[in-house]
Write a protein that holds these residues in place. Structure first.
Motif, PDB file in Angstrom:
ATOM      1  N   HIS A  51       0.841  -1.200   0.000  1.00 36.01           N
ATOM      2  CA  HIS A  51       0.000   0.000   0.000  1.00 36.01           C
ATOM      3  C   HIS A  51       0.877   1.251   0.000  1.00 36.01           C
ATOM      4  O   HIS A  51       1.733   1.428   0.862  1.00 36.01           O
ATOM      5  CB  HIS A  51      -0.939   0.015   1.211  1.00 36.01           C
ATOM      6  CG  HIS A  51      -1.973  -1.062   1.138  1.00 36.01           C
ATOM      7  ND1 HIS A  51      -2.973  -1.054   0.193  1.00 36.01           N
ATOM      8  CD2 HIS A  51      -2.146  -2.182   1.859  1.00 36.01           C
ATOM      9  CE1 HIS A  51      -3.736  -2.113   0.342  1.00 36.01           C
ATOM     10  NE2 HIS A  51      -3.251  -2.835   1.347  1.00 36.01           N
ATOM     11  N   CYS A  52       0.631   2.106  -0.949  1.00 45.04           N
ATOM     12  CA  CYS A  52       1.408   3.332  -1.134  1.00 45.04           C
ATOM     13  C   CYS A  52       1.305   4.249   0.087  1.00 45.04           C
ATOM     14  O   CYS A  52       0.234   4.421   0.661  1.00 45.04           O
ATOM     15  CB  CYS A  52       0.868   4.055  -2.373  1.00 45.04           C
ATOM     16  SG  CYS A  52       1.530   5.685  -2.652  1.00 45.04           S
ATOM     17  N   TYR A  53       2.418   4.866   0.429  1.00 40.26           N
ATOM     18  CA  TYR A  53       2.487   5.732   1.613  1.00 40.26           C
ATOM     19  C   TYR A  53       1.566   6.942   1.519  1.00 40.26           C
ATOM     20  O   TYR A  53       1.149   7.498   2.528  1.00 40.26           O
ATOM     21  CB  TYR A  53       3.929   6.205   1.836  1.00 40.26           C
ATOM     22  CG  TYR A  53       4.415   7.240   0.839  1.00 40.26           C
ATOM     23  CD1 TYR A  53       4.221   8.593   1.074  1.00 40.26           C
ATOM     24  CD2 TYR A  53       5.055   6.853  -0.338  1.00 40.26           C
ATOM     25  CE1 TYR A  53       4.661   9.536   0.159  1.00 40.26           C
ATOM     26  CE2 TYR A  53       5.491   7.790  -1.246  1.00 40.26           C
ATOM     27  CZ  TYR A  53       5.291   9.137  -1.002  1.00 40.26           C
ATOM     28  OH  TYR A  53       5.711  10.062  -1.910  1.00 40.26           O
ATOM     29  N   HIS A  54       1.208   7.354   0.305  1.00 37.58           N
ATOM     30  CA  HIS A  54       0.443   8.594   0.146  1.00 37.58           C
ATOM     31  C   HIS A  54      -0.999   8.456   0.610  1.00 37.58           C
ATOM     32  O   HIS A  54      -1.454   9.199   1.475  1.00 37.58           O
ATOM     33  CB  HIS A  54       0.491   9.063  -1.323  1.00 37.58           C
ATOM     34  CG  HIS A  54      -0.396  10.233  -1.590  1.00 37.58           C
ATOM     35  ND1 HIS A  54      -1.251  10.275  -2.654  1.00 37.58           N
ATOM     36  CD2 HIS A  54      -0.555  11.390  -0.907  1.00 37.58           C
ATOM     37  CE1 HIS A  54      -1.908  11.426  -2.623  1.00 37.58           C
ATOM     38  NE2 HIS A  54      -1.493  12.116  -1.585  1.00 37.58           N
ATOM     39  N   ALA A  55      -1.722   7.504   0.031  1.00 35.88           N
ATOM     40  CA  ALA A  55      -3.131   7.324   0.406  1.00 35.88           C
ATOM     41  C   ALA A  55      -3.545   5.857   0.307  1.00 35.88           C
ATOM     42  O   ALA A  55      -4.725   5.564   0.134  1.00 35.88           O
ATOM     43  CB  ALA A  55      -4.024   8.212  -0.455  1.00 35.88           C
ATOM     44  N   GLY A  56      -2.573   4.987   0.417  1.00 36.63           N
ATOM     45  CA  GLY A  56      -2.890   3.560   0.507  1.00 36.63           C
ATOM     46  C   GLY A  56      -3.188   2.847  -0.805  1.00 36.63           C
ATOM     47  O   GLY A  56      -3.590   1.683  -0.789  1.00 36.63           O
ATOM     48  N   GLY A  57      -2.989   3.521  -1.926  1.00 38.57           N
ATOM     49  CA  GLY A  57      -3.227   2.857  -3.216  1.00 38.57           C
ATOM     50  C   GLY A  57      -2.364   1.606  -3.353  1.00 38.57           C
ATOM     51  O   GLY A  57      -1.269   1.539  -2.798  1.00 38.57           O
ATOM     52  N   SER A  58      -2.873   0.635  -4.088  1.00 41.14           N
ATOM     53  CA  SER A  58      -2.102  -0.590  -4.270  1.00 41.14           C
ATOM     54  C   SER A  58      -1.045  -0.387  -5.355  1.00 41.14           C
ATOM     55  O   SER A  58      -1.345   0.096  -6.445  1.00 41.14           O
ATOM     56  CB  SER A  58      -3.022  -1.737  -4.679  1.00 41.14           C
ATOM     57  OG  SER A  58      -2.233  -2.862  -5.001  1.00 41.14           O
ATOM     58  N   VAL A  74       5.626   3.463 -10.030  1.00 38.23           N
ATOM     59  CA  VAL A  74       4.739   4.622 -10.086  1.00 38.23           C
ATOM     60  C   VAL A  74       3.369   4.168  -9.587  1.00 38.23           C
ATOM     61  O   VAL A  74       2.751   3.274 -10.164  1.00 38.23           O
ATOM     62  CB  VAL A  74       4.635   5.172 -11.522  1.00 38.23           C
ATOM     63  CG1 VAL A  74       3.718   6.393 -11.563  1.00 38.23           C
ATOM     64  CG2 VAL A  74       6.021   5.508 -12.070  1.00 38.23           C
ATOM     65  N   CYS A  75       2.911   4.771  -8.501  1.00 42.63           N
ATOM     66  CA  CYS A  75       1.621   4.367  -7.932  1.00 42.63           C
ATOM     67  C   CYS A  75       0.504   4.692  -8.928  1.00 42.63           C
ATOM     68  O   CYS A  75       0.412   5.824  -9.415  1.00 42.63           O
ATOM     69  CB  CYS A  75       1.383   5.093  -6.615  1.00 42.63           C
ATOM     70  SG  CYS A  75      -0.215   4.682  -5.881  1.00 42.63           S
ATOM     71  N   PRO A  76      -0.341   3.727  -9.247  1.00 41.69           N
ATOM     72  CA  PRO A  76      -1.405   3.974 -10.228  1.00 41.69           C
ATOM     73  C   PRO A  76      -2.417   5.033  -9.763  1.00 41.69           C
ATOM     74  O   PRO A  76      -3.054   5.667 -10.589  1.00 41.69           O
ATOM     75  CB  PRO A  76      -2.101   2.612 -10.368  1.00 41.69           C
ATOM     76  CG  PRO A  76      -1.124   1.614  -9.849  1.00 41.69           C
ATOM     77  CD  PRO A  76      -0.321   2.322  -8.801  1.00 41.69           C
ATOM     78  N   LYS A  77      -2.525   5.239  -8.451  1.00 44.75           N
ATOM     79  CA  LYS A  77      -3.586   6.119  -7.947  1.00 44.75           C
ATOM     80  C   LYS A  77      -3.324   7.613  -8.218  1.00 44.75           C
ATOM     81  O   LYS A  77      -4.163   8.303  -8.781  1.00 44.75           O
ATOM     82  CB  LYS A  77      -3.788   5.874  -6.452  1.00 44.75           C
ATOM     83  CG  LYS A  77      -5.133   6.305  -5.964  1.00 44.75           C
ATOM     84  CD  LYS A  77      -5.438   5.702  -4.622  1.00 44.75           C
ATOM     85  CE  LYS A  77      -6.856   6.052  -4.226  1.00 44.75           C
ATOM     86  NZ  LYS A  77      -7.211   5.497  -2.931  1.00 44.75           N
ATOM     87  N   HIS A  78      -2.195   8.135  -7.783  1.00 46.83           N
ATOM     88  CA  HIS A  78      -1.893   9.558  -7.994  1.00 46.83           C
ATOM     89  C   HIS A  78      -0.509   9.774  -8.604  1.00 46.83           C
ATOM     90  O   HIS A  78       0.025  10.880  -8.562  1.00 46.83           O
ATOM     91  CB  HIS A  78      -1.986  10.343  -6.687  1.00 46.83           C
ATOM     92  CG  HIS A  78      -3.254  10.148  -5.924  1.00 46.83           C
ATOM     93  ND1 HIS A  78      -3.317   9.426  -4.759  1.00 46.83           N
ATOM     94  CD2 HIS A  78      -4.523  10.549  -6.186  1.00 46.83           C
ATOM     95  CE1 HIS A  78      -4.563   9.403  -4.318  1.00 46.83           C
ATOM     96  NE2 HIS A  78      -5.318  10.073  -5.162  1.00 46.83           N
ATOM     97  N   LYS A  79       0.082   8.694  -9.084  1.00 46.40           N
ATOM     98  CA  LYS A  79       1.360   8.753  -9.824  1.00 46.40           C
ATOM     99  C   LYS A  79       2.572   9.150  -8.983  1.00 46.40           C
ATOM    100  O   LYS A  79       3.568   9.656  -9.528  1.00 46.40           O
ATOM    101  CB  LYS A  79       1.252   9.712 -11.040  1.00 46.40           C
ATOM    102  CG  LYS A  79       0.087   9.404 -11.962  1.00 46.40           C
ATOM    103  CD  LYS A  79       0.202   8.074 -12.627  1.00 46.40           C
ATOM    104  CE  LYS A  79      -0.979   7.767 -13.527  1.00 46.40           C
ATOM    105  NZ  LYS A  79      -1.215   6.343 -13.726  1.00 46.40           N
ATOM    106  N   TYR A  80       2.539   8.950  -7.685  1.00 44.69           N
ATOM    107  CA  TYR A  80       3.739   9.187  -6.882  1.00 44.69           C
ATOM    108  C   TYR A  80       4.790   8.153  -7.283  1.00 44.69           C
ATOM    109  O   TYR A  80       4.448   7.017  -7.608  1.00 44.69           O
ATOM    110  CB  TYR A  80       3.429   9.054  -5.393  1.00 44.69           C
ATOM    111  CG  TYR A  80       2.814  10.287  -4.763  1.00 44.69           C
ATOM    112  CD1 TYR A  80       2.015  11.150  -5.492  1.00 44.69           C
ATOM    113  CD2 TYR A  80       3.030  10.566  -3.428  1.00 44.69           C
ATOM    114  CE1 TYR A  80       1.445  12.269  -4.906  1.00 44.69           C
ATOM    115  CE2 TYR A  80       2.464  11.686  -2.826  1.00 44.69           C
ATOM    116  CZ  TYR A  80       1.677  12.533  -3.569  1.00 44.69           C
ATOM    117  OH  TYR A  80       1.110  13.636  -2.985  1.00 44.69           O
ATOM    118  N   LYS A  81       6.036   8.574  -7.228  1.00 48.10           N
ATOM    119  CA  LYS A  81       7.141   7.697  -7.627  1.00 48.10           C
ATOM    120  C   LYS A  81       7.927   7.251  -6.405  1.00 48.10           C
ATOM    121  O   LYS A  81       8.296   8.078  -5.573  1.00 48.10           O
ATOM    122  CB  LYS A  81       8.060   8.434  -8.608  1.00 48.10           C
ATOM    123  CG  LYS A  81       7.416   8.608  -9.983  1.00 48.10           C
ATOM    124  CD  LYS A  81       7.260  10.037 -10.347  1.00 48.10           C
ATOM    125  CE  LYS A  81       6.679  10.244 -11.722  1.00 48.10           C
ATOM    126  NZ  LYS A  81       5.248  10.542 -11.719  1.00 48.10           N
TER     127      LYS A  81
HETATM  128 FE1  FES Z   1      -0.246   6.326  -4.243  1.00 46.41          FE
HETATM  129 FE2  FES Z   1      -1.646   8.525  -3.959  1.00 46.41          FE
HETATM  130  S1  FES Z   1      -2.087   6.599  -3.173  1.00 46.41           S
HETATM  131  S2  FES Z   1       0.105   8.228  -5.123  1.00 46.41           S
END
Ligand code: FES
Length: 152
Positions: A51-58, A74-81
């Motif tokens: 789970h991505c640190y930003h908002a938990g996206g997979s 690259v997180c599919p949810k908001h594209k954080y790297k």
């Molecule tokens: Fe991964 Fe926002 S949840 S970039």
């Protein structure tokens, strides 16, 4: 894949056969409450919190790109790297006061917990990170974090 038995922190545990993990390329494994992602990319295994640190996206289906000489997912949810090697969050920064300068990559520091993968005799082992202190992706390994994910 789920690993229900107790896994001792700092001790490697068997994940599976190297051949199988190479074939699947990405393997999601739950250890206790922690959801981990094991990736095989260009001959190397990486493991990090799923789970991505930003908002938990997979991160399971995130693209992998080389950015500023760092292999990143690259997180599919908001594209954080996120660096696969050390969990560093990176971003392409511009200085509004220096509009003539091109953007450059900057680090946010370690944001995603990464884990150690080892290979022995065709088997792959994982050792959970023992990095002390809080790392942002830890939030989504908690009961509260998981509850927040279900609200989305
Ligand atoms: Fe991964 Fe926002 S949840 S970039």
């Amino acid at each position: 894949m789920s690993k229900e038995e107790t896994v001792e922190s700092g001790k490697p545990f068997l994940v599976g056969n190297k051949k199988d993990l190479i074939e699947t390329k990405r393997t999601s494994i739950t250890v206790g409450e922690r959801v981990l992602l094991i990736i095989h990319h260009e001959g190397v295994f990486y493991a990090l919190d799923q789970h991505c640190y930003h908002a938990g996206g997979s991160l399971l289906n995130g693209d992998i790109e080389e950015l500023d000489n760092r292999l990143c997912i690259v997180c599919p949810k908001h594209k954080y790297k996120i660096s696969l090697k050390n969990g560093e969050g990176i971003y392409n920064a511009t200085n509004p006061k220096e509009k003539d300068k091109p953007p450059c990559w900057k680090s946010k520091g370690i944001k995603q917990r990464v884990h150690k993968v080892t290979e022995v005799d065709g088997k792959v082992f994982l050792t959970l990170s023992e990095t002390p202190g809080w790392i942002e992706s830890d939030y989504y390994q908690s009961e509260k974090g998981r509850a927040d994910l279900k609200l989305e």
